[in-house]
Write an enzyme that holds these catalytic residues in place. Structure first.
Site, PDB file in Angstrom:
ATOM      1  N   GLU A 153      35.631 -23.020  72.844  1.00  0.00           N
ATOM      2  CA  GLU A 153      36.914 -22.301  72.751  1.00  0.00           C
ATOM      3  C   GLU A 153      37.601 -22.248  74.113  1.00  0.00           C
ATOM      4  O   GLU A 153      37.045 -22.636  75.133  1.00  0.00           O
ATOM      5  CB  GLU A 153      36.700 -20.863  72.256  1.00  0.00           C
ATOM      6  N   ASN A 188      43.871 -14.444  67.148  1.00  0.00           N
ATOM      7  CA  ASN A 188      43.695 -15.765  67.751  1.00  0.00           C
ATOM      8  C   ASN A 188      45.019 -16.250  68.311  1.00  0.00           C
ATOM      9  O   ASN A 188      46.086 -15.688  68.038  1.00  0.00           O
ATOM     10  CB  ASN A 188      43.171 -16.772  66.715  1.00  0.00           C
ATOM     11  N   ASN A 190      38.625 -12.380  72.085  1.00  0.00           N
ATOM     12  CA  ASN A 190      38.756 -13.698  71.457  1.00  0.00           C
ATOM     13  C   ASN A 190      40.140 -14.274  71.703  1.00  0.00           C
ATOM     14  O   ASN A 190      41.096 -13.832  71.089  1.00  0.00           O
ATOM     15  CB  ASN A 190      38.523 -13.588  69.944  1.00  0.00           C
ATOM     16  N   ASP A 224      43.315 -21.483  64.146  1.00  0.00           N
ATOM     17  CA  ASP A 224      42.531 -20.977  65.275  1.00  0.00           C
ATOM     18  C   ASP A 224      43.455 -20.867  66.481  1.00  0.00           C
ATOM     19  O   ASP A 224      44.532 -20.308  66.369  1.00  0.00           O
ATOM     20  CB  ASP A 224      41.332 -21.910  65.514  1.00  0.00           C
TER      21      ASP A 224
END
Length: 288
Positions: free
Chosen positions: A17, A146, A100, A195
């Protein structure tokens, strides 16, 4: 015209990520390992540092070093010593959450999200961090936040509700406040989950698809204009890098794949690259 997608580093990440181009290299993380990586494509050199907890992202810092978002909050990270120094945690009251995905704006503010690590409760929020601390953006909580990404003119923020399969467009005011969100695009069932998101120099939004075998490019009005297919299912985010910011680097993940899936996708979790056919935007260092 988009070039061929190729694997450039055999990472085998559990949950790759947060790619970001900084210091003539691509920085990214493996959240679940947990580890920070730095890839120098000019030398084909890869470095890594183990993190003290699940690390969602790493961003350049204006006065040197980097800022990392961990499950325990924001930390400075010194790549020379490998030392993490805790700054603050906006969610001490939510021990089941972790940070995140994140981005910075032209003023050096960090926009970062949180999520329920069990991926069940709508406890994830979007925050803004500056030298005075962090502030809840006021957007409605979701299970997994996200892809915060900001348009070239700095006046629009894109925010993703991953499990809701939707990307939202929000007017970003100069003082950091946000207007009411409007729907930018949706991902249909069976086509993966949105995402991480990234903006190119033309203001188009690139949305990575977890479980969707690729990346989509949308124009500023939300119309789909291009799809880049990958040889792996779980694409998590792209970042523009290289001398002219024309190379798109993509992180991917092995998370959720069965043994049979992995046999069919031997490159899952690797770092990929392709010629994007358009330039990206430079990353603003965080003033924190």
């Amino acid at each position: 015209m988009v070039g061929a997608v190729r694997s450039v580093q055999p990472i085998g990440a559990i949950l790759g990520e947060g790619p970001v181009w900084h210091d003539a290299a691509l920085w990214f993380v493996d959240i679940k390992r947990p580890r920070i990586y730095r890839f120098d494509p000019a030398r084909d050199a890869l470095q890594h540092w183990d993190a003290p907890g699940e690390v969602g992202w790493v961003l350049p810092r204006a006065n040197g070093g980097t800022i990392a978002g961990l499950a325990s909050g924001l930390h400075t990270f010194d790549s020379v010593s490998g030392q993490f120094t805790h700054l603050f945690d906006p969610e001490t009251h939510l021990p089941g959450n972790r940070l995140n995905d994140a981005t910075t704006d032209a003023m050096g503010r960090i926009w970062f999200g949180s999520m329920d690590n069990a991926e069940q409760d709508a406890s994830g929020r979007l925050y803004r961090a500056d030298p005075h601390g962090s502030t809840d953006s006021g957007l409605a909580p979701v299970v997994i936040t996200n892809g915060p990404a900001i348009a070239p003119d700095g006046g629009t923020l894109y925010h993703t509700d991953t499990l809701g399969r939707s990307v939202w467009r929000v007017v970003l005011n100069d003082d950091g406040t946000l207007a009411a969100p409007t729907l930018f695009c949706e991902i249909a069932p069976g086509e993966g989950h949105p995402d991480g998101s990234t903006i190119d120099a033309e203001g188009c939004v690139w949305v990575a698809l977890f479980g969707g075998w690729g990346v989509r490019r949308y124009d500023p009005a939300g119309a789909l204009i291009e799809t880049v297919e990958f040889p792996v299912a779980n694409v998590t985010k792209i970042a523009f890098g290289g001398p002219e910011l024309r190379t798109a680097y993509a992180t991917t993940a092995r998370k959720g794949l069965t043994r049979q899936d992995l046999q069919a996708q031997p490159l899952a979790g690797n770092l990929f690259a392709f010629d994007a056919g358009v330039c990206g935007l430079p990353v603003y260092p965080a003033k924190l």
